[in-house]
Write a protein that holds these residues in place. Sequence first.
Motif, PDB file in Angstrom:
ATOM      1  N   ALA A  12       0.821  -1.207   0.000  1.00 59.47           N
ATOM      2  CA  ALA A  12       0.000   0.000   0.000  1.00 59.47           C
ATOM      3  C   ALA A  12       0.858   1.261   0.000  1.00 59.47           C
ATOM      4  O   ALA A  12       0.581   2.220  -0.737  1.00 59.47           O
TER       5      ALA A  12
ATOM      6  N   GLU B  82     -18.049  -1.523  -4.316  1.00 60.34           N
ATOM      7  CA  GLU B  82     -17.262  -2.755  -4.311  1.00 60.34           C
ATOM      8  C   GLU B  82     -17.921  -3.825  -5.165  1.00 60.34           C
ATOM      9  O   GLU B  82     -17.250  -4.533  -5.936  1.00 60.34           O
TER      10      GLU B  82
ATOM     11  N   LYS C 289      -7.243  -1.434   0.334  1.00 60.01           N
ATOM     12  CA  LYS C 289      -8.436  -0.909   0.996  1.00 60.01           C
ATOM     13  C   LYS C 289      -9.388  -2.043   1.376  1.00 60.01           C
ATOM     14  O   LYS C 289      -9.972  -2.046   2.469  1.00 60.01           O
TER      15      LYS C 289
ATOM     16  N   LEU D 273      -6.748  -0.468  -4.285  1.00 59.19           N
ATOM     17  CA  LEU D 273      -8.082  -0.985  -4.010  1.00 59.19           C
ATOM     18  C   LEU D 273      -8.007  -2.270  -3.186  1.00 59.19           C
ATOM     19  O   LEU D 273      -8.777  -2.458  -2.227  1.00 59.19           O
TER      20      LEU D 273
ATOM     21  N   ALA E  47      -8.209  -3.908   4.439  1.00 61.69           N
ATOM     22  CA  ALA E  47      -8.062  -3.136   5.680  1.00 61.69           C
ATOM     23  C   ALA E  47      -9.164  -3.447   6.676  1.00 61.69           C
ATOM     24  O   ALA E  47      -8.953  -3.378   7.889  1.00 61.69           O
TER      25      ALA E  47
ATOM     26  N   HIS F 150       1.166   3.930  -3.036  1.00 62.65           N
ATOM     27  CA  HIS F 150       0.804   5.326  -2.803  1.00 62.65           C
ATOM     28  C   HIS F 150       1.947   6.264  -3.185  1.00 62.65           C
ATOM     29  O   HIS F 150       1.728   7.327  -3.789  1.00 62.65           O
TER      30      HIS F 150
END
Length: 435
Positions: A211, A321, A268, A265, A271, A215
């Motif tokens: 991640a 989603e 996310k 994605l 998470a 980023h």
Amino acid sequence: MNQNWHATLIRHLLLLITLCLLGGLISGHYGWSLTVGLALYLGWTLKQLLRLHDWLSHHKPDEAPPDGYGLWGEVFDSIYHLQRRDQRVRGRLQAVIDRVQESTAALRDAVIMLDSDGNLEWWNRAAETLLGLKTPQDGGQAVTNLVRHPRFKEYFEAENYAEPLEIPSPINDRLRIQLNITRYGNNEHLMLVRDVTRIHQLEQMRKDFVANVSHELRTPLTVIAGYLETLLDNVDEVNPRWARALQQMSQQGSRMQALLNDLLLLAKLEATDYPSDNQPVPVEAMLKTIQADALALSGPRQQRISLEAQPGVSLKGSESELRSAFSNLVFNAVKYTQDAGDIRIRWWRDEHGAHLSVQDTGPGIEAKHLPRLTERFYRVDSSRASNTGGTGLGLAIVKHVLLRHRGRLEISSVLGHGSTFTCHFPASQVATRAR
């Protein structure tokens, strides 16, 4: 032994009758002689029965049987030997049970035995450390009352134990435990619990690394893509010979941006365990939009894309989603189905829940590839995948979206005859009417 008993009994009766007849001959009263002899024999037999009953009711372990005569002596001895043999067998069985309990008590993994209703019957010491069970007061309690995590209650009541469940420990949130349940006997349950904290930490480090790198790469890629777009717009002023190179750089830059977007994605999705925006999603309307997008993607290839959607069946969860997962399946079918091929999209509900299937008439997939299709970056044919511009993360995203919505993905394919991807959602995720 039975033949000896029969012979002994016959000899005794013949001897009794003979003595009675002799007594009758001497006294001249044969009937009274037989009556008195049989009464004496019956009384002696009742006395032996009472001795046997008294010994069976009050005897101590290893206490010898009372003295008996003739047939009754053999009966006493046979019962005594049967008891001794039964004691030896029970002793061996108890020794085996003790060894099993000692070995399981020494395990680092927790072992819990549950009855058919999910009540605690036995557990080892590790179960007290990992789950906080207390001996003996927790005996007979329902396991769902002691392990109160909502995912465990849902997992246990669903009775589908093909995959293990990973949750935080009920006594320490910093510990991660993995539960495996196996049925045996008369629907009893054997639950194994292991500490997977270290593995979870390593997996979390991997997720954080991916991640963070994704980023951090996003900004420089955006800058590079912006400059490449500017150069392409003014390529004639720069140098016409650079046009091809700039176009390839721009295409690869766009592919890298798509890859980073998919990685972000996935990060996310991993998470959290459940989507925060859990609202009824009108799947029929969503699929109509996806069908229109698929027809636009197909363009001049003349593919036939049909949709059969049961009206009024909505799904609880995140619309964004679910749209991402369903569109991935449909767009993959468009990419890998030949021109003028057929793609069939179905959405329906039955007693088991709700289901979405995407069926195509593409080239199909070999059986050896099916178990690994949802792995990240797994390629069935790397050259074909690169030509279609995929990132290799589409089915991984689908898998994670379904897991977050308590669903599962089923893949069936026959080489040369197409593939079918089916999403199964439990009845608990279905909302009959959208709000």
